[in-house]
Scaffold this active site. Structure first.
Site, mmCIF file in Angstrom:
data_model
loop_
_atom_site.group_PDB
_atom_site.id
_atom_site.type_symbol
_atom_site.label_atom_id
_atom_site.label_comp_id
_atom_site.label_asym_id
_atom_site.label_seq_id
_atom_site.Cartn_x
_atom_site.Cartn_y
_atom_site.Cartn_z
ATOM 1 N N LYS A 125 0.799 -1.144 0.060
ATOM 2 C CA LYS A 125 0.047 -0.104 -0.202
ATOM 3 C C LYS A 125 0.867 1.370 -0.062
ATOM 4 C CE LYS A 125 -4.016 -2.160 2.810
ATOM 5 N NZ LYS A 125 -4.766 -1.918 1.780
ATOM 6 N N ARG A 199 -10.801 -11.546 1.861
ATOM 7 C CA ARG A 199 -11.465 -12.733 1.494
ATOM 8 C C ARG A 199 -11.056 -13.984 1.470
ATOM 9 N NH1 ARG A 199 -11.540 -10.198 -4.329
ATOM 10 N NH2 ARG A 199 -11.202 -8.614 -3.055
#
Length: 302
Positions: A125, A199
């Site tokens: 990130k 997920r």
């Protein structure tokens, strides 16, 4: 039945207020203190005397039992993954009335995303805003705190809270794009974006929650709570959370309660074209999402 609730805040009565306080305490930890054993010990301590059972699986147990999603996300960190499971069953054999018949109390499962710090892994990130990634475990904190409030209020409903906990870090052992992993239950997944990690841990938790509930007679509702994805922020902004569901009745009840508590949620579409598609060429049965040009600055991130 399943309802996905993408994290929001609420104001509650006294037991719920205390549960909310436990939830918020995790945001006060510096990332180096929010290592995987700490949330487990904290909830183990606050759960004492509340009539709940706490089970904690360490990385060796996760590996033996096949929790490949959680292990893959956390394998780049020196702080090894955990699975925190808290369960509550009401006393005195609480019954749920169904017309002339009665059966055991309703059974719910809560599954929360517990990424104690999310660097994005090898899909690193940007530095700006990364300090907020210590809150990527807020889904896990929320479901565990909610269960403790239910137990304290002695609500006649059986609940299991599942919190797969991992730290998504950068290292030479981190999961690489194109790695193929096997999640709990046996499905294989090709990881295309290491920053789409939520997920993977949720998959482990959801499959296990369903498996345990099936042995206990089935579920009335399963709810997962998670800080994902960046695309939802693009769609709804920072003050409104998203709901995705395959059960409109429960969803409407939830939205009605949100109106009463002052929370801001908005239902998002879940059409059939979003259903998982099997890949016939190659090893994986499922592919995790590729980065999308529609979100910024690190697309399709969680």
């Amino acid at each position: 039945q399943r309802v996905n609730v993408h994290f929001g805040e609420a104001v509650f009565d006294e037991p719920m207020f205390r549960a909310r306080g436990e939830h918020k305490k995790f945001f006060e930890f510096a990332p180096t203190r929010a290592l995987l054993a700490l949330p487990c010990r904290r909830f183990q301590k606050v759960a004492a005397g509340k009539g709940v059972k706490v089970e904690i699986l360490n990385d060796s147990q996760l590996r033996k039992l096949g929790y490949g999603g959680t292990l893959a996300v956390g394998q780049g960190s020196a702080s090894k993954p955990r699975l925190l499971h808290i369960s509550y069953v009401p006393k005195n054999g609480a019954k749920k009335s169904t017309g002339r018949k009665s059966r055991k109390s309703s059974r719910l499962a809560f599954v929360g995303k517990g990424i104690t710090f999310d660097t994005g892994g090898l899909a690193l990130k940007p530095a700006q805003g990364m300090e907020a990634m210590k809150s990527d475990m807020s889904g896990a904190a929320a479901v565990c705190a909610a269960l403790l409030a239910i137990a304290e209020l002695k609500i006649p409903v059986s609940v299991d809270a599942w919190a797969p906990l991992a730290e998504n870090m950068v290292s030479d052992t981190a999961t690489r794009p194109s790695d193929i992993i096997t999640i709990y239950g046996g499905k294989t997944v090709e990881v295309l974006n290491p920053d789409a990690e939520g997920r993977l841990v949720l998959a482990d938790g959801l499959v296990r929650a369903t498996e345990v509930a099936k042995k206990a007679g089935g579920l009335d509702l399963i709810v997962d709570v998670a800080t994902l994805t960046g695309a939802q922020v693009v769609a709804l902004g920072t003050r409104t959370s998203a709901v995705m569901t395959n059960n409109e009745e429960y969803c409407q009840r939830f939205l009605d309660l949100c109106e009463e508590t002052g929370e801001k949620f908005w239902p998002m579409p879940l059409p059939g074209l979003f259903a998982p598609r099997e890949v016939t060429l190659g090893a994986p049965t499922i592919r995790s999402a590729r980065p999308s040009p529609l979100t910024s600055p690190n697309p399709a991130t969680e």
